[in-house]
Design a protein around this motif. Sequence first.
Motif, PDB file in Angstrom:
ATOM      1  N   ILE A 414      31.462  36.670  56.215  1.00  0.00           N
ATOM      2  CA  ILE A 414      30.983  35.226  56.156  1.00  0.00           C
ATOM      3  C   ILE A 414      32.183  34.517  55.681  1.00  0.00           C
ATOM      4  N   THR A 415      32.515  33.316  56.459  1.00  0.00           N
ATOM      5  CA  THR A 415      33.578  32.310  56.456  1.00  0.00           C
ATOM      6  C   THR A 415      33.069  31.206  55.592  1.00  0.00           C
ATOM      7  N   GLN A 416      33.896  30.675  54.509  1.00  0.00           N
ATOM      8  CA  GLN A 416      33.313  29.404  53.848  1.00  0.00           C
ATOM      9  C   GLN A 416      34.587  28.694  53.949  1.00  0.00           C
ATOM     10  N   THR A 417      34.461  27.494  54.346  1.00  0.00           N
ATOM     11  CA  THR A 417      35.542  26.379  54.413  1.00  0.00           C
ATOM     12  C   THR A 417      35.424  25.630  52.975  1.00  0.00           C
ATOM     13  N   ILE A 418      36.589  25.679  52.466  1.00  0.00           N
ATOM     14  CA  ILE A 418      36.732  24.821  51.200  1.00  0.00           C
ATOM     15  C   ILE A 418      37.468  23.473  51.514  1.00  0.00           C
ATOM     16  N   PRO A 419      36.786  22.062  51.447  1.00  0.00           N
ATOM     17  CA  PRO A 419      37.241  21.009  51.830  1.00  0.00           C
ATOM     18  C   PRO A 419      38.768  20.814  51.125  1.00  0.00           C
ATOM     19  N   ARG A 420      39.446  19.854  51.724  1.00  0.00           N
ATOM     20  CA  ARG A 420      40.801  19.609  51.129  1.00  0.00           C
ATOM     21  C   ARG A 420      40.756  18.884  49.841  1.00  0.00           C
ATOM     22  N   GLY A 421      41.598  19.338  48.948  1.00  0.00           N
ATOM     23  CA  GLY A 421      41.712  18.864  47.548  1.00  0.00           C
ATOM     24  C   GLY A 421      40.383  19.483  46.588  1.00  0.00           C
ATOM     25  N   ALA A 422      39.655  20.235  47.379  1.00  0.00           N
ATOM     26  CA  ALA A 422      38.291  20.598  46.405  1.00  0.00           C
ATOM     27  C   ALA A 422      38.961  21.589  45.114  1.00  0.00           C
ATOM     28  N   LEU A 423      39.978  22.282  45.409  1.00  0.00           N
ATOM     29  CA  LEU A 423      40.709  23.479  44.411  1.00  0.00           C
ATOM     30  C   LEU A 423      41.451  22.748  43.491  1.00  0.00           C
ATOM     31  N   PRO A 424      41.863  23.236  42.373  1.00  0.00           N
ATOM     32  CA  PRO A 424      42.860  22.668  41.354  1.00  0.00           C
ATOM     33  C   PRO A 424      44.029  22.498  42.101  1.00  0.00           C
ATOM     34  N   ARG A 425      45.015  21.736  41.717  1.00  0.00           N
ATOM     35  CA  ARG A 425      46.236  21.311  42.324  1.00  0.00           C
ATOM     36  C   ARG A 425      47.436  22.468  41.871  1.00  0.00           C
ATOM     37  N   GLN A 426      47.269  22.948  40.912  1.00  0.00           N
ATOM     38  CA  GLN A 426      48.333  24.084  40.357  1.00  0.00           C
ATOM     39  C   GLN A 426      47.698  25.162  39.704  1.00  0.00           C
ATOM     40  N   ALA A 427      48.395  26.375  40.003  1.00  0.00           N
ATOM     41  CA  ALA A 427      48.026  27.556  38.968  1.00  0.00           C
ATOM     42  C   ALA A 427      48.403  27.274  37.511  1.00  0.00           C
ATOM     43  N   PRO A 428      47.717  28.030  36.526  1.00  0.00           N
ATOM     44  CA  PRO A 428      46.669  29.124  37.121  1.00  0.00           C
ATOM     45  C   PRO A 428      45.386  28.612  37.301  1.00  0.00           C
ATOM     46  N   ALA A 429      44.604  28.844  38.298  1.00  0.00           N
ATOM     47  CA  ALA A 429      43.362  28.306  38.699  1.00  0.00           C
ATOM     48  C   ALA A 429      42.501  29.467  38.964  1.00  0.00           C
ATOM     49  N   THR A 430      41.088  29.322  38.818  1.00  0.00           N
ATOM     50  CA  THR A 430      40.136  30.426  39.037  1.00  0.00           C
ATOM     51  C   THR A 430      38.851  29.937  39.949  1.00  0.00           C
ATOM     52  N   LEU A 431      38.388  30.840  40.951  1.00  0.00           N
ATOM     53  CA  LEU A 431      37.329  30.355  41.767  1.00  0.00           C
ATOM     54  C   LEU A 431      36.298  31.414  41.650  1.00  0.00           C
ATOM     55  N   HIS A 432      35.055  31.013  41.528  1.00  0.00           N
ATOM     56  CA  HIS A 432      33.756  31.675  41.323  1.00  0.00           C
ATOM     57  C   HIS A 432      32.838  31.667  42.736  1.00  0.00           C
ATOM     58  N   ILE A 433      32.122  32.875  42.930  1.00  0.00           N
ATOM     59  CA  ILE A 433      31.290  32.757  44.091  1.00  0.00           C
ATOM     60  C   ILE A 433      30.047  33.586  43.572  1.00  0.00           C
ATOM     61  N   ARG A 434      28.904  32.761  43.765  1.00  0.00           N
ATOM     62  CA  ARG A 434      27.656  33.558  43.088  1.00  0.00           C
ATOM     63  C   ARG A 434      27.206  34.231  44.274  1.00  0.00           C
ATOM     64  N   ILE A 435      27.352  35.786  44.073  1.00  0.00           N
ATOM     65  CA  ILE A 435      26.974  36.987  44.722  1.00  0.00           C
ATOM     66  C   ILE A 435      26.853  38.323  44.249  1.00  0.00           C
ATOM     67  N   ALA A 436      25.752  39.008  44.227  1.00  0.00           N
ATOM     68  CA  ALA A 436      25.727  40.348  43.464  1.00  0.00           C
ATOM     69  C   ALA A 436      24.494  41.018  44.064  1.00  0.00           C
ATOM     70  N   PRO A 437      24.703  42.459  43.753  1.00  0.00           N
ATOM     71  CA  PRO A 437      23.663  43.391  44.078  1.00  0.00           C
ATOM     72  C   PRO A 437      22.510  43.342  43.093  1.00  0.00           C
ATOM     73  N   PRO A 438      21.485  43.283  43.575  1.00  0.00           N
ATOM     74  CA  PRO A 438      19.951  43.220  42.895  1.00  0.00           C
ATOM     75  C   PRO A 438      19.824  44.581  42.066  1.00  0.00           C
ATOM     76  N   LEU A 439      20.372  45.363  42.405  1.00  0.00           N
ATOM     77  CA  LEU A 439      20.037  46.931  41.864  1.00  0.00           C
ATOM     78  C   LEU A 439      21.162  47.368  41.460  1.00  0.00           C
ATOM     79  N   MET A 440      21.547  47.910  40.143  1.00  0.00           N
ATOM     80  CA  MET A 440      22.507  48.700  39.570  1.00  0.00           C
ATOM     81  C   MET A 440      22.323  49.958  39.266  1.00  0.00           C
ATOM     82  N   PRO A 441      23.435  50.865  39.504  1.00  0.00           N
ATOM     83  CA  PRO A 441      24.607  50.713  40.050  1.00  0.00           C
ATOM     84  C   PRO A 441      24.573  50.517  41.558  1.00  0.00           C
ATOM     85  N   SER A 442      25.792  50.200  42.171  1.00  0.00           N
ATOM     86  CA  SER A 442      25.559  49.831  43.445  1.00  0.00           C
ATOM     87  C   SER A 442      27.221  50.018  44.185  1.00  0.00           C
TER      88      SER A 442
END
Length: 544
Positions: A414-442
């Motif tokens: 799955i490819t997700q395009t991040i629009p221009r300027g949507a990320l912080p301008r300089q490091a350190p920076a962190t990205l989060h994506i909501r995705i997870a398994p519904p059953l543990m452990p997996s």
Amino acid sequence: MTRRVLYGGLAALGLALYLWPALAAPVVRWSDSELDLDWARRGAGISSPVVSPHHPPKPGYILFLRGAIALGPAQTEARRVVVIQSLLLWLSIGVTALLGGRRVGARWGVALYVVLVLFLRLRDSSSAVMSEALTAALLLPIAAVLLDPPRRAVTAILLGLAIAALFLVRPNAGAAAILLAVVSLWMSGGRRRIVPLLIGFAVLWIPFWAATSVPGDPFRGMAPAFISGSVDYSWTPGHEHPEPEPPPFVQVRTAFEAWKATLGERGVDRSRQLAWRGLHGPLGTDFYDARWSPAYARMAMLSRVVAPLLTLAALAALLAAPTHGDPSVAKALGLLLFALLVAQSLFLGALPRLALPFLPALFLFGVVAFTGLESASPRVGTAALFALLVAAVAWQRQVLDWEWGLIETAGVRITQTIPRGALPRQAPATLHIRIAPPLMPSNAGLEVLGPGGQRLFASSGDTSREAPVVTMALPPGLLDANRRGPVALELLATGNYDPTHYLLFPVIPPPWATAAAREGSREISPASGVGSGSLDWWAHPGAE
């Protein structure tokens, strides 16, 4: 004569729209549905207690199911439930539109009928053996009556009986309705009718509630819901080897401690998921697979895209309505109802299906409030409020997410395009994506790749994390590229997948975010029938 033909035609079209899926679409049966049907067949949970740690029994709905089961053979019992629910829901919409039309005019009554009939999330709820449809069918006419509450003690008692019946079908809706009724009577000068209202409610409610009480559990099986409401994004994955269920009071204390921990956090992650907890219930969308009919699927998709805008429009009209005169009761009831929805979303879990039965009543109050804006100035103010609410939701777009996108096998990209300027301008920076398994452990794993195949994240072998997000540090080169233009991130499914081990992710619907694309498919989630939308991602300066 022409008007009667128009009304008759609209009624017939609405009935056809509700009966077509009721007869042709697959009946939706969850594990909770099987419990309700089993209790109904045995007559349990109506006037005797049953113990269920995760699905509270509702005496009124079990009684309804028992009656529907008794009308025909066992082979068609679930279909029969769906047809009856669909008919009751359509009839409730018609009665409510008639009552609303008598108050604010025939054309507004027709507009209300059209809006409610085309609110297909409500129609879709009647295809499931669950209590949402019957709850909405009972709550809608009660809400219409509250706009002009009873003047006599006898009618106040009857209203109390109706609200008690609603309470036995869905306690949260009944509790909201009795509070709304007290406020309506108080504001309308009928304070002496509050006592008869409460008497009527108690006469029906107390015997059933006392007969079905479970010793040691005053929460009636609702303790797990407090847990769901207290954790990030209501994510409570199952476990292959579950521990024994903690006692109810222990679960409530656990939820309280989780809330203390959340409120003690700082930063954008906390504020973002607090907004989700409060608003995803009334603004998000629950799952319904409409692929049984391509034509209906297209209508359902359009209806779901428009639905949050209708909710925001109703809220804007309620905020702009005057605090005196005819619209004042609708304003007070509508704003109180929305506040109750937010509170429910916060404390019982932000499930859209929990809020769904209330939304038609909110639309009713919003239409009545809007008709009270008699001059151009307040209507312009309503439009401005609506624009501000839309902008606020666009800023916190996670509250709109749809349930659920699904990655069902290794190798999915799955490819997700991040629009221009949507990320912080300089490091350190962190990205989060909501995705997870519904059953543990997996071992259903995931890699996130940046431009040029740079690996930003990789789940380790036996994934036992219970966080609903993946988190990764963003390298300076990626941040530089995003300052110059859009960048593409690729999610690659790795590891071992099977029918019980897979990844779920919410989908931000169009047009609120740049859509993601799945390699080899026109749909982002063909396994669950979600056609298009964006992953729920966000980034912020600093480390995790």
